[in-house]
Design an enzyme around this catalytic site. Structure first.
Site, PDB file in Angstrom:
ATOM      1  N   CYS A   2      12.937   1.355 -81.954  1.00 35.01           N
ATOM      2  CA  CYS A   2      12.457   2.637 -81.451  1.00 35.01           C
ATOM      3  C   CYS A   2      12.530   3.691 -82.553  1.00 35.01           C
ATOM      4  CB  CYS A   2      13.298   3.082 -80.260  1.00 35.01           C
ATOM      5  SG  CYS A   2      13.315   1.887 -78.897  1.00 35.01           S
ATOM      6  N   ARG A  28       7.137   2.309 -84.801  1.00 30.06           N
ATOM      7  CA  ARG A  28       8.383   1.641 -84.432  1.00 30.06           C
ATOM      8  C   ARG A  28       8.440   1.277 -82.952  1.00 30.06           C
ATOM      9  NH1 ARG A  28      12.435   2.423 -88.430  1.00 30.06           N
ATOM     10  NH2 ARG A  28      14.000   1.904 -86.862  1.00 30.06           N
ATOM     11  N   TRP A  71      10.184   1.181 -77.924  1.00 27.00           N
ATOM     12  CA  TRP A  71       9.779  -0.223 -77.815  1.00 27.00           C
ATOM     13  C   TRP A  71      10.705  -0.816 -76.757  1.00 27.00           C
ATOM     14  CZ3 TRP A  71      11.644  -5.257 -78.513  1.00 27.00           C
ATOM     15  CH2 TRP A  71      10.663  -6.247 -78.612  1.00 27.00           C
ATOM     16  N   ASN A  97      18.280   3.763 -80.245  1.00 25.25           N
ATOM     17  CA  ASN A  97      17.585   2.623 -80.842  1.00 25.25           C
ATOM     18  C   ASN A  97      18.573   1.471 -80.918  1.00 25.25           C
ATOM     19  OD1 ASN A  97      15.843   0.910 -82.302  1.00 25.25           O
ATOM     20  ND2 ASN A  97      16.589   1.694 -84.252  1.00 25.25           N
ATOM     21  N   GLY A  98      18.251   0.345 -80.267  1.00 21.20           N
ATOM     22  CA  GLY A  98      19.142  -0.808 -80.288  1.00 21.20           C
ATOM     23  C   GLY A  98      19.314  -1.397 -78.903  1.00 21.20           C
ATOM     24  N   GLU A 471       0.469 -17.193 -93.355  1.00 22.61           N
ATOM     25  CA  GLU A 471       0.328 -15.736 -93.332  1.00 22.61           C
ATOM     26  C   GLU A 471      -1.061 -15.331 -92.838  1.00 22.61           C
ATOM     27  OE1 GLU A 471       0.824 -11.579 -93.971  1.00 22.61           O
ATOM     28  OE2 GLU A 471       2.101 -13.254 -93.390  1.00 22.61           O
ATOM     29  N   LYS A 475      -1.794 -12.891 -89.641  1.00 18.29           N
ATOM     30  CA  LYS A 475      -2.575 -11.659 -89.717  1.00 18.29           C
ATOM     31  C   LYS A 475      -3.688 -11.642 -88.668  1.00 18.29           C
ATOM     32  CE  LYS A 475      -0.418  -9.253 -92.485  1.00 18.29           C
ATOM     33  NZ  LYS A 475       0.758  -9.825 -91.844  1.00 18.29           N
ATOM     34  N   GLU A 478      -1.877 -11.495 -84.850  1.00 19.20           N
ATOM     35  CA  GLU A 478      -1.047 -10.368 -84.445  1.00 19.20           C
ATOM     36  C   GLU A 478      -1.851  -9.096 -84.229  1.00 19.20           C
ATOM     37  OE1 GLU A 478       1.994  -9.362 -87.276  1.00 19.20           O
ATOM     38  OE2 GLU A 478       0.640  -9.502 -88.987  1.00 19.20           O
ATOM     39  N   HIS A 494      -1.510 -35.997 -88.060  1.00 21.30           N
ATOM     40  CA  HIS A 494      -0.255 -36.207 -87.345  1.00 21.30           C
ATOM     41  C   HIS A 494      -0.204 -35.367 -86.065  1.00 21.30           C
ATOM     42  CE1 HIS A 494       1.408 -38.582 -90.630  1.00 21.30           C
ATOM     43  NE2 HIS A 494       0.833 -37.700 -91.445  1.00 21.30           N
ATOM     44  N   LYS A 588       6.999  -2.046 -86.054  1.00 20.98           N
ATOM     45  CA  LYS A 588       7.086  -2.267 -87.493  1.00 20.98           C
ATOM     46  C   LYS A 588       8.457  -2.763 -87.933  1.00 20.98           C
ATOM     47  CE  LYS A 588       5.417  -1.789 -91.715  1.00 20.98           C
ATOM     48  NZ  LYS A 588       4.294  -2.621 -92.169  1.00 20.98           N
TER      49      LYS A 588
END
Length: 593
Positions: A2, A28, A71, A97-98, A471, A475, A478, A494, A588
């Site tokens: 947050c 955030r 968040w 935050n947490g 990666e 990208k 997300e 496989h 983020k």
């Protein structure tokens, strides 16, 4: 994760200052937002679920206020669960935050004592806990309130940062454990935030709050205390290096595309400013017995790419470990070990926990981090700054390529071929510029247009291109919410190839290296099952249905080849009408487990 911000000023200022700061922190978390303003004998709270709107309600002027962008972890995305949270008296409010890991036990105790809870969050517990401790005190002076916050903080478990607004004593009290808080001083007052980016334009100097400190912000400035001994301490002021231009869109429609375009300049800065520090990192690696690269998400893929670079260039075994899994593999660490932690924010909780585990076992810690003064920067024995500048988009782009560039250069220094590494980076700068031309972007847009209606796509690479495939898939998914998976090209038979149906898009990374013949063979296997093949390669091949031409840059290929994937993710999001800077459910800086 947050975003939190507050101020105490020498004169009343518009509380819209808080909203302006929260906009800078919204990356955030953007499930909800809220503001608490000390005015007319009480704390006035305005809070709403959802993103901060373009126009917000008129807010009164005040000399003390704070705010929060959330968040969600505990409790749904609702107005009532948005921060700030008030105690029963309405004279005290908190933003947080947490995660309070023992909040259920504390809440049961507080409810049994008569406290009335309004939300489903863990955060509200702290407001009532401070209230209860204060109620048992005869005095209500500023110092007593600080001690009450300290006592409440000692009762909670987890990694947390709190700001408490106590209206009767006109102060903000800040306390933390791992989760970041930075305090700034400017000409009009004192400020506190979860990220220094919120202080740009307000503060000239900053102090990064330590876990062993508690801060009281009053009209006469910052009062800093040792949390355990409760003695006064002197802040460690340093200049705030960020400027307003660092956080502007600079004419781009979104931060993501702006930051993609900034990558060539980031590489140029690394080439010009960082060879000496890369030599220091190389020396640390050469003296270690066991080196480990750790990171999460995009940083984790940079770490994986680093393990390939050190193997093929420096002939050195460097382990790559996902940071969230590192604590389950820490047992082999010794005092001769070196842990290299990779992070954009320097606040990622799993990376911090990996570093703390390493330090407990006496290992040395180096950091490749983008934020000076962050928790990781302060924990590390040696820091190599990424020099990427602020990343406002949730997706990491320029910090990723900065990490790759520094790892490649360090590997060449270990090999005694620093000049070769620098030459490769200059070639990568040129290759990035070519991949950012309007003509190349038009090619990517055409792929995005065709891809937009698909539900799945697959990405393959071998060797040094395997981390790039991972990666690239990250990208795409997300930011566009299109299901994308990256695989080693040799794993198709496989099990993976069972997922390929006619028309399914398949991206193939095919640099001109020892993997080329094998990866093209894999591409043919995908095509024979009906896959639509998009080749990212310096040279076209018959198996490619679409060719995205990239520069041939040798072992620097991951730096250039990731650009088409970054652009594709961006243009897919735009094509679908999504926000490229703030994808759903993401934030983020991942400061909670």
């Amino acid at each position: 994760m947050c975003g939190i911000f507050g101020y105490v000023t020498t004169r009343a200022v518009c509380a819209g200052t808080v909203v302006d700061a929260l906009r800078k922190l919204e990356y955030r978390g953007y499930d909800s937002w809220g503001v608490g303003i000390g005015i007319n004998g009480h704390i006035s709270v305005v809070k709403r679920a959802g993103r901060i709107p373009a126009t917000t309600p008129d807010l009164p002027a005040s000399s003390i206020a704070f705010g929060h962008t959330r968040w969600a972890t505990h409790g749904g995305v609702t107005d009532v669960n948005a921060h700030p949270h008030l105690d029963c008296t309405g004279q005290l409010a908190v933003i947080h935050n947490g995660i309070i890991e023992n909040f259920r036990k504390l809440r049961c105790e507080l409810e049994a004592d008569g406290h009335r809870f309004r939300s489903d969050t863990d955060s509200e517990v702290f407001a009532h806990l401070v209230e209860q401790i204060l109620a048992a005190s005869e005095a209500q002076d500023p110092e007593t309130v600080v001690r009450a916050v300290q006592a409440a903080f000692e009762r909670i478990e987890g990694l947390n940062a709190f700001i408490v607004l106590h209206y009767p004593t006109q102060q903000l009290i800040a306390v933390k454990s791992i989760s970041p808080l930075v305090i700034g001083i400017g000409s009009t007052g004192t400020y506190v935030a979860s990220d220094a980016v919120a202080l740009v334009g307000l503060a000239e100097q900053v102090h990064y709050l330590g876990d062993d400190e508690v801060a009281a912000i009053r009209a006469d400035g910052l009062h800093l205390y040792d949390r355990s001994r409760r003695a006064a301490r002197e802040p460690r002021w340093q200049a705030l290096a960020l400027k307003s231009a660092d956080t502007s869109l600079d004419g781009f429609p979104h931060y993501l595309i702006k930051e993609i375009h900034e990558q060539p300049r980031v590489l140029e800065r690394i080439i010009r400013e960082h060879p000496a520090q890369a030599r220091e990192l190389a020396e640390l690696i050469s003296r270690s017995y066991g080196t480990f690269l750790v990171g999460c998400g995009t940083a984790g893929y940079a770490a994986l790419a680093g393990s390939y670079l050190f193997s093929r260039i420096a002939r050195r075994h460097v382990n790559s470990v996902v940071a969230s899994e590192f604590k389950y593999q820490e047992h082999f660490l010794t005092e001769r070990s070196l842990v290299i932690a990779l992070s954009q924010s320097g606040e990622t909780v799993d990376v911090i926990e990996a570093v703390l585990a390493a330090k407990r076992r006496g290992a040395r810690v180096a950091a490749l981090v983008n934020v000076t003064g962050s928790t990781l920067d302060r924990l590390a024995d040696f820091t190599l700054p990424l020099l990427a500048g602020p990343e406002q988009s949730v997706l990491s782009t320029k910090a990723y390529t900065a990490k790759l560039a520094l790892l490649l250069l360090t590997a060449h220094i270990l090999n005694g071929s620093e000049h070769v590494g620098l030459d490769l980076l200059w070639r990568a700068v040129d290759g990035m510029v070519r991949a950012l031309t309007p003509d190349f972007q038009d090619r990517v847009k055409a792929v995005a247009d065709r891809l937009a209606d698909h539900q799945h796509c697959f990405v393959i690479g071998r060797g040094l291109s395997y981390p790039t495939a991972l990666e690239a898939a990250l990208k795409i998914k997300e930011v566009s919410y299109l299901h994308a998976e990256g695989f080693p090209g040799g794993e198709l038979k496989h099990g993976v190839i069972a997922l390929v149906e006619p028309g399914v898009p398949c991206f193939v990374f095919s640099p001109l290296d020892e993997t080329r013949a094998d990866i093209l063979s894999g591409a043919m296997e995908l095509q024979s099952r009906g896959g639509w093949i998009i080749g990212v390669s310096p040279e076209d091949e018959a198996v490619f249905d679409v060719h995205l031409p990239v520069a041939e840059v040798g072992d620097a290929s991951p730096l250039v080849n990731v650009i088409p994937a970054q652009l594709l993710g961006y243009y897919l999001a735009v094509r679908k009408g999504l926000d490229p800077d703030k994808p759903r459910n993401l934030a983020k800086s991942v400061t909670v487990k």
